[in-house]
Design a protein around this motif. Structure first.
Motif, PDB file in Angstrom:
ATOM      1  N   TRP A  27       0.822  -1.207   0.000  1.00 56.75           N
ATOM      2  CA  TRP A  27       0.000   0.000   0.000  1.00 56.75           C
ATOM      3  C   TRP A  27       0.855   1.257   0.000  1.00 56.75           C
ATOM      4  CZ3 TRP A  27      -0.032   4.111   3.330  1.00 56.75           C
ATOM      5  CH2 TRP A  27      -1.037   5.069   3.109  1.00 56.75           C
ATOM      6  N   TRP A 205      -1.530   1.774  13.064  1.00 61.00           N
ATOM      7  CA  TRP A 205      -2.110   0.435  13.120  1.00 61.00           C
ATOM      8  C   TRP A 205      -2.869   0.282  14.422  1.00 61.00           C
ATOM      9  CZ3 TRP A 205       2.765   1.598  11.462  1.00 61.00           C
ATOM     10  CH2 TRP A 205       3.109   1.227  10.158  1.00 61.00           C
ATOM     11  N   GLU A 206      -3.788  -0.686  14.435  1.00 64.61           N
ATOM     12  CA  GLU A 206      -4.591  -0.892  15.636  1.00 64.61           C
ATOM     13  C   GLU A 206      -3.879  -1.755  16.672  1.00 64.61           C
ATOM     14  OE1 GLU A 206      -5.921  -3.997  12.590  1.00 64.61           O
ATOM     15  OE2 GLU A 206      -5.315  -1.887  12.642  1.00 64.61           O
ATOM     16  N   ASN A 207      -2.890  -2.573  16.229  1.00 62.85           N
ATOM     17  CA  ASN A 207      -2.198  -3.434  17.189  1.00 62.85           C
ATOM     18  C   ASN A 207      -0.804  -3.792  16.659  1.00 62.85           C
ATOM     19  OD1 ASN A 207      -2.422  -5.904  15.493  1.00 62.85           O
ATOM     20  ND2 ASN A 207      -4.606  -5.707  15.950  1.00 62.85           N
ATOM     21  N   GLN A 209       0.573  -6.653  16.085  1.00 64.72           N
ATOM     22  CA  GLN A 209       0.606  -7.748  15.123  1.00 64.72           C
ATOM     23  C   GLN A 209       0.415  -7.242  13.689  1.00 64.72           C
ATOM     24  OE1 GLN A 209      -1.404  -7.745  17.929  1.00 64.72           O
ATOM     25  NE2 GLN A 209      -0.048  -9.063  19.160  1.00 64.72           N
ATOM     26  N   ARG A 210      -0.550  -6.339  13.497  1.00 66.45           N
ATOM     27  CA  ARG A 210      -0.776  -5.777  12.159  1.00 66.45           C
ATOM     28  C   ARG A 210       0.404  -4.917  11.733  1.00 66.45           C
ATOM     29  NH1 ARG A 210      -2.361  -6.441   8.430  1.00 66.45           N
ATOM     30  NH2 ARG A 210      -3.534  -4.604   7.772  1.00 66.45           N
ATOM     31  N   LEU A 211       0.990  -4.178  12.658  1.00 61.58           N
ATOM     32  CA  LEU A 211       2.152  -3.345  12.343  1.00 61.58           C
ATOM     33  C   LEU A 211       3.298  -4.213  11.826  1.00 61.58           C
ATOM     34  CD1 LEU A 211       3.605  -0.500  14.551  1.00 61.58           C
ATOM     35  CD2 LEU A 211       5.097  -2.282  13.666  1.00 61.58           C
ATOM     36  N   GLN A 213       3.240  -7.236  10.637  1.00 59.73           N
ATOM     37  CA  GLN A 213       2.878  -7.892   9.385  1.00 59.73           C
ATOM     38  C   GLN A 213       3.111  -6.971   8.194  1.00 59.73           C
ATOM     39  OE1 GLN A 213      -1.249  -9.043   9.172  1.00 59.73           O
ATOM     40  NE2 GLN A 213      -1.030 -10.034   7.200  1.00 59.73           N
ATOM     41  N   GLU A 214       2.709  -5.710   8.336  1.00 61.42           N
ATOM     42  CA  GLU A 214       2.878  -4.786   7.212  1.00 61.42           C
ATOM     43  C   GLU A 214       4.346  -4.426   7.002  1.00 61.42           C
ATOM     44  OE1 GLU A 214       0.718  -0.855   5.363  1.00 61.42           O
ATOM     45  OE2 GLU A 214      -0.249  -2.105   6.860  1.00 61.42           O
ATOM     46  N   GLU A 240       6.281  -6.905  21.038  1.00 59.92           N
ATOM     47  CA  GLU A 240       4.904  -6.436  20.886  1.00 59.92           C
ATOM     48  C   GLU A 240       4.478  -5.563  22.071  1.00 59.92           C
ATOM     49  OE1 GLU A 240       2.580  -9.912  20.264  1.00 59.92           O
ATOM     50  OE2 GLU A 240       3.261 -10.215  18.191  1.00 59.92           O
ATOM     51  N   ARG A 253      -3.738   4.609  18.630  1.00 56.00           N
ATOM     52  CA  ARG A 253      -3.195   3.722  17.611  1.00 56.00           C
ATOM     53  C   ARG A 253      -1.670   3.766  17.637  1.00 56.00           C
ATOM     54  NH1 ARG A 253      -6.737   1.972  13.729  1.00 56.00           N
ATOM     55  NH2 ARG A 253      -5.154   1.991  12.087  1.00 56.00           N
TER      56      ARG A 253
END
Length: 297
Positions: A27, A205-207, A209-211, A213-214, A240, A253
């Motif tokens: 993205w 990011w909301e958490n 894990q998503r951070l 991953q991206e 984390e 966030r």
């Protein structure tokens, strides 16, 4: 360039990343490509040929924007790795009813001097030998053609670097080159009139894990002093927790900064010193004698 300046990249790790990088357009790369394409409105030259250097990682949607801006231009698509080359052929294939009316698309190596514009979105900061890459771009461009590129700058991930430093961990990413050093390297590679600018983009990011991953999709840690092996579950859980604690913004966030550098430069016509006897290649002579010599985009 001095080895003491960025990029601080392990060439073996960089080569491995180039082979295994996901065949996707992140993205962030698409967003940077959209912003870079908007800058083309200020370029006077309307290229009849242009080359997209590694568009799968650079952004297939951004490629479509450039193609829409120059609908009659012959397009070169350079993807050196088989999986991404196959995807580029599939994704950039035109429907049958446009194949005879649209300008052609050629996949593979860009012939020397073939492109009036070379488009390279978000590739340069992952190159272990950026001067060699700039030299390849210079060869691919026609005289008076121009380069448009973007890459990450040194303020990228500054918050994450701070966390790692406070914990005594090795750097989380290699160091990124300053735009002024890119300007010097462009001049050294034979480009003229380099124009550099930058902006900062904050992504949230909301958490954790998503951070994470991206970030894995955006690139890899190529620093020579990165962690030497795999870390366990306990290390991941601590990371984390640190991210969740240190990166919270006013909306709750997790926020990270990305510095984006944009560059533009021209390949000038060959110039030769006057001497009692001079040798000039036939290609350079043709470039000097071509109508319109002396104009720039």
């Amino acid at each position: 360039m001095s080895n003491q300046r960025p990029p601080t990249i392990d060439p073996v790790a960089a080569g491995h990343w180039q082979r295994v990088a996901p065949a996707t357009s992140p993205w962030l790369h698409e967003e940077v490509g959209r912003r870079m394409e908007d800058r083309l409105q200020w370029i006077r030259l309307d290229p009849k040929t242009w080359a997209d250097w590694e568009p799968v990682r650079g952004g297939l949607e951004a490629h479509a924007l450039v193609e829409r801006r120059y609908p009659q231009a012959h397009t070169y698509v350079y993807e050196p790795h088989p999986q991404r080359a196959a995807l580029a052929r599939q994704q950039l294939a035109r429907p049958w009813w446009r194949r005879w009316s649209a300008a052609p698309v050629q996949h593979g190596a860009v012939p020397d001097g073939a492109a009036q514009m070379l488009w390279a979105n978000m590739a340069l900061h992952m190159a272990a030998d950026p001067e060699s890459l700039l030299a390849a771009w210079h060869r691919a461009l026609a005289a008076e053609g121009f380069l448009m590129f973007s890459c990450l700058g040194p303020d990228t991930l500054q918050e994450l670097r701070g966390i790692y430093a406070a914990l005594g961990w090795p750097p989380p990413a290699h160091e990124f080159t300053d735009m002024h050093d890119w300007g010097d390297m462009l001049a050294h590679a034979g480009f003229a009139d380099p124009v550099m600018d930058m902006e900062r983009i904050t992504i949230t990011w909301e958490n954790p894990q998503r951070l994470l991953q991206e970030l894995r999709g955006l690139g890899a840690n190529l620093h020579p002093r990165r962690f030497g092996g795999l870390r366990g579950r306990a290390w991941r859980e601590r990371l984390e927790r640190e991210l969740a604690s240190a990166l919270r913004d006013a909306d709750g966030r997790l926020a990270l900064t990305f510095e984006i550098i944009y560059g533009h430069a021209v390949k000038p016509r060959p110039r030769f010193k006057v001497a009692g006897e001079s040798a000039v290649s036939l290609d350079d002579m043709r470039a000097m004698l071509r109508p319109g010599a002396g104009k720039s985009p």
